[in-house]
Every structure is written in C-alpha cells, then in structure tokens.
Design a protein around this motif. Structure first.
Motif, PDB file in Angstrom:
ATOM      1  N   MET A  93      42.190  38.922  53.267  1.00  0.00           N
ATOM      2  CA  MET A  93      41.171  39.937  52.960  1.00  0.00           C
ATOM      3  C   MET A  93      41.077  40.173  51.454  1.00  0.00           C
ATOM      4  O   MET A  93      39.974  40.300  50.903  1.00  0.00           O
ATOM      5  CB  MET A  93      41.480  41.238  53.688  1.00  0.00           C
ATOM      6  N   LEU A  94      42.213  40.192  50.782  1.00  0.00           N
ATOM      7  CA  LEU A  94      42.211  40.362  49.334  1.00  0.00           C
ATOM      8  C   LEU A  94      41.526  39.174  48.659  1.00  0.00           C
ATOM      9  O   LEU A  94      40.752  39.356  47.716  1.00  0.00           O
ATOM     10  CB  LEU A  94      43.640  40.530  48.807  1.00  0.00           C
ATOM     11  N   ASP A  95      41.794  37.961  49.167  1.00  0.00           N
ATOM     12  CA  ASP A  95      41.118  36.776  48.630  1.00  0.00           C
ATOM     13  C   ASP A  95      39.605  36.912  48.745  1.00  0.00           C
ATOM     14  O   ASP A  95      38.873  36.632  47.790  1.00  0.00           O
ATOM     15  CB  ASP A  95      41.548  35.510  49.390  1.00  0.00           C
ATOM     16  N   GLY A  96      39.134  37.321  49.921  1.00  0.00           N
ATOM     17  CA  GLY A  96      37.688  37.464  50.120  1.00  0.00           C
ATOM     18  C   GLY A  96      37.089  38.487  49.172  1.00  0.00           C
ATOM     19  O   GLY A  96      36.034  38.254  48.568  1.00  0.00           O
ATOM     20  N   ALA A  97      37.764  39.618  49.013  1.00  0.00           N
ATOM     21  CA  ALA A  97      37.274  40.657  48.098  1.00  0.00           C
ATOM     22  C   ALA A  97      37.310  40.167  46.656  1.00  0.00           C
ATOM     23  O   ALA A  97      36.350  40.360  45.893  1.00  0.00           O
ATOM     24  CB  ALA A  97      38.114  41.924  48.247  1.00  0.00           C
ATOM     25  N   ALA A  98      38.397  39.506  46.262  1.00  0.00           N
ATOM     26  CA  ALA A  98      38.527  39.010  44.885  1.00  0.00           C
ATOM     27  C   ALA A  98      37.487  37.934  44.592  1.00  0.00           C
ATOM     28  O   ALA A  98      36.896  37.906  43.499  1.00  0.00           O
ATOM     29  CB  ALA A  98      39.937  38.468  44.657  1.00  0.00           C
ATOM     30  N   LEU A  99      37.246  37.064  45.568  1.00  0.00           N
ATOM     31  CA  LEU A  99      36.229  36.030  45.374  1.00  0.00           C
ATOM     32  C   LEU A  99      34.854  36.673  45.237  1.00  0.00           C
ATOM     33  O   LEU A  99      34.063  36.302  44.353  1.00  0.00           O
ATOM     34  CB  LEU A  99      36.261  35.032  46.533  1.00  0.00           C
ATOM     35  N   GLY A 100      34.557  37.662  46.071  1.00  0.00           N
ATOM     36  CA  GLY A 100      33.281  38.373  45.972  1.00  0.00           C
ATOM     37  C   GLY A 100      33.117  39.053  44.622  1.00  0.00           C
ATOM     38  O   GLY A 100      32.042  38.986  44.011  1.00  0.00           O
ATOM     39  N   GLN A 101      34.173  39.681  44.138  1.00  0.00           N
ATOM     40  CA  GLN A 101      34.116  40.334  42.823  1.00  0.00           C
ATOM     41  C   GLN A 101      33.901  39.311  41.713  1.00  0.00           C
ATOM     42  O   GLN A 101      33.130  39.565  40.774  1.00  0.00           O
ATOM     43  CB  GLN A 101      35.397  41.121  42.553  1.00  0.00           C
ATOM     44  N   ALA A 102      34.576  38.167  41.807  1.00  0.00           N
ATOM     45  CA  ALA A 102      34.420  37.135  40.777  1.00  0.00           C
ATOM     46  C   ALA A 102      32.992  36.592  40.764  1.00  0.00           C
ATOM     47  O   ALA A 102      32.411  36.362  39.689  1.00  0.00           O
ATOM     48  CB  ALA A 102      35.423  36.001  41.010  1.00  0.00           C
ATOM     49  N   ALA A 135      37.936  31.904  37.880  1.00  0.00           N
ATOM     50  CA  ALA A 135      38.528  33.230  37.691  1.00  0.00           C
ATOM     51  C   ALA A 135      39.248  33.684  38.959  1.00  0.00           C
ATOM     52  O   ALA A 135      40.364  34.227  38.893  1.00  0.00           O
ATOM     53  CB  ALA A 135      37.442  34.237  37.308  1.00  0.00           C
ATOM     54  N   TYR A 136      38.639  33.459  40.108  1.00  0.00           N
ATOM     55  CA  TYR A 136      39.264  33.813  41.377  1.00  0.00           C
ATOM     56  C   TYR A 136      40.597  33.070  41.535  1.00  0.00           C
ATOM     57  O   TYR A 136      41.628  33.674  41.846  1.00  0.00           O
ATOM     58  CB  TYR A 136      38.322  33.486  42.546  1.00  0.00           C
ATOM     59  N   GLU A 137      40.581  31.757  41.299  1.00  0.00           N
ATOM     60  CA  GLU A 137      41.797  30.967  41.461  1.00  0.00           C
ATOM     61  C   GLU A 137      42.869  31.382  40.459  1.00  0.00           C
ATOM     62  O   GLU A 137      44.062  31.399  40.790  1.00  0.00           O
ATOM     63  CB  GLU A 137      41.492  29.474  41.344  1.00  0.00           C
ATOM     64  N   GLU A 138      42.472  31.708  39.253  1.00  0.00           N
ATOM     65  CA  GLU A 138      43.425  32.130  38.221  1.00  0.00           C
ATOM     66  C   GLU A 138      44.227  33.344  38.673  1.00  0.00           C
ATOM     67  O   GLU A 138      45.423  33.437  38.422  1.00  0.00           O
ATOM     68  CB  GLU A 138      42.674  32.442  36.919  1.00  0.00           C
ATOM     69  N   ASP A 139      43.574  34.270  39.374  1.00  0.00           N
ATOM     70  CA  ASP A 139      44.265  35.455  39.890  1.00  0.00           C
ATOM     71  C   ASP A 139      44.969  35.180  41.219  1.00  0.00           C
ATOM     72  O   ASP A 139      46.029  35.739  41.498  1.00  0.00           O
ATOM     73  CB  ASP A 139      43.272  36.603  40.091  1.00  0.00           C
ATOM     74  N   MET A 140      44.360  34.334  42.052  1.00  0.00           N
ATOM     75  CA  MET A 140      44.892  34.089  43.385  1.00  0.00           C
ATOM     76  C   MET A 140      46.204  33.307  43.355  1.00  0.00           C
ATOM     77  O   MET A 140      47.127  33.610  44.115  1.00  0.00           O
ATOM     78  CB  MET A 140      43.846  33.330  44.226  1.00  0.00           C
ATOM     79  N   PHE A 141      46.314  32.306  42.478  1.00  0.00           N
ATOM     80  CA  PHE A 141      47.525  31.473  42.483  1.00  0.00           C
ATOM     81  C   PHE A 141      48.808  32.273  42.259  1.00  0.00           C
ATOM     82  O   PHE A 141      49.745  32.160  43.053  1.00  0.00           O
ATOM     83  CB  PHE A 141      47.408  30.328  41.471  1.00  0.00           C
ATOM     84  N   PRO A 142      48.919  33.103  41.226  1.00  0.00           N
ATOM     85  CA  PRO A 142      50.173  33.853  41.062  1.00  0.00           C
ATOM     86  C   PRO A 142      50.407  34.873  42.177  1.00  0.00           C
ATOM     87  O   PRO A 142      51.545  35.077  42.611  1.00  0.00           O
ATOM     88  CB  PRO A 142      50.032  34.548  39.711  1.00  0.00           C
ATOM     89  N   ARG A 143      49.324  35.498  42.655  1.00  0.00           N
ATOM     90  CA  ARG A 143      49.456  36.476  43.738  1.00  0.00           C
ATOM     91  C   ARG A 143      50.009  35.806  44.992  1.00  0.00           C
ATOM     92  O   ARG A 143      50.938  36.299  45.624  1.00  0.00           O
ATOM     93  CB  ARG A 143      48.089  37.117  44.013  1.00  0.00           C
ATOM     94  N   SER A 144      49.463  34.660  45.341  1.00  0.00           N
ATOM     95  CA  SER A 144      49.911  33.978  46.558  1.00  0.00           C
ATOM     96  C   SER A 144      51.292  33.352  46.365  1.00  0.00           C
ATOM     97  O   SER A 144      52.082  33.306  47.311  1.00  0.00           O
ATOM     98  CB  SER A 144      48.893  32.934  47.013  1.00  0.00           C
TER      99      SER A 144
END
Length: 173
Positions: free
Chosen positions: A107-116, A130-139
């Motif tokens: 769900m966070l991925d979907g929201a972050a991708l939508g925001q990006a 930008a989405y991947e830049e934030d998603m990789f460390p989070r995941s």
C-alpha cells in the motif's frame, strides 16, 4: 519452536483454531508430503517426534487437509536496473518472509508511486526513478527485519532467539 521447525496456532473470534506448521525443508520434500494425500498429517507430525502430544495433536487432529505454502523471498537489498516505463511494487518488488510488513509495504508503494507521478507530471521516467530511489532502502530495511524474525523463529538458536527477540522489543519501550 526449535531450529528449522515450529508449530503456531491462533483462535479466531468464532472459536476456530488455526494451526500453522513451519518446517525448513527442500521443495522436493514438501512435494513428497503433499503427494501423500491423507497420510500427510502423520508424515508432518513425525517431524515433531518427542514434542508434547498436545502440540502434535494440533497437526494430527485437524479437520482439514494441510495447505502447503513454501516461503519464497528475494535477498534483502535486492535491486534492479531502471527499465524505461516499467517498475514494480508490492511482493513483485520486494518478496520477503511473512513478518507483518508485506501488505503495508504494498500500500505504501502504491501511494508513493502515485505521489511520484503527481509530482512529475508528464515525466514518467523521473517519477519512476524517484519512486524506486525511496522504495529500495525502505524495502531493504523491511526485508532485513523479516529475515530477523524468520531466524528468531526457526534459526539455530530457536526458541531462545525468539524469546530474546521479544525481550529486546519490549525492553526498549
């Protein structure tokens, strides 16, 4: 729990008791047990020889056939090279052992991708990067945590490692 094996159970609000058995075994072992049909429960229970009969009864006295669910996981910190116009989210991006983060991360991925995408109108590549830049460390952080939970439950020091895990979680509050 013991190294490589565990019996977990919980009761639903309607009184139904769900039992989960965890065994670290090769996929061909699982396929062999799955193929054994009605004898599967006995074969699984034999893996817990020497355990308390009340615990093995959670396996043998079940009212339904077992459902086999091998755990698959990507390595913590898994990344890929950017592919123009394509990205992944949820389990496709960061498949990990179950530890309570999977659906939340999706769900966070979907929201972050939508925001990006909203922050970069007309520039899909910048949005995806930008989405991947934030998603990789989070995941990666969540996957490392999932590995820690799996090791606490089924690692070489189980069940002591699980007690220590909970001890450290509650001692910091």
């Amino acid at each position: 729990m013991a190294p490589g094996q565990g019996i977990f159970a919980h009761r639903e609000p309607d009184g139904t008791l769900h039992t989960y058995v965890a065994l670290q075994r090769p996929l061909d072992w699982i396929a062999g047990v799955e193929a054994s049909g009605p004898a599967a429960l006995g074969r699984i229970a034999r893996e817990f020889e020497g355990w308390a009969p009340a615990l093995t009864a959670l396996i043998t006295d079940g009212e339904t056939a077992p459902v086999f669910r091998p755990i698959h996981a990507l390595p913590a910190g898994h990344r890929w090279q950017r592919t123009p116009g394509v990205t992944l989210l949820g389990d496709a991006a960061h498949l990990m052992a179950p530890a309570g983060d999977g659906a939340n991360l999706a769900m966070l991925d979907g929201a972050a991708l939508g925001q990006a995408i909203a922050a970069n109108p007309g520039d899909t590549e910048t949005a995806l990067a930008a989405y991947e830049e934030d998603m990789f460390p989070r995941s990666a952080h969540a996957a490392a945590g999932a590995d820690e939970v799996l090791q606490a439950c089924l690692g070489e020091d189980a069940p002591r490692s699980l007690v220590d895990f909970f001890d450290s979680a509650f001692s910091t509050q």
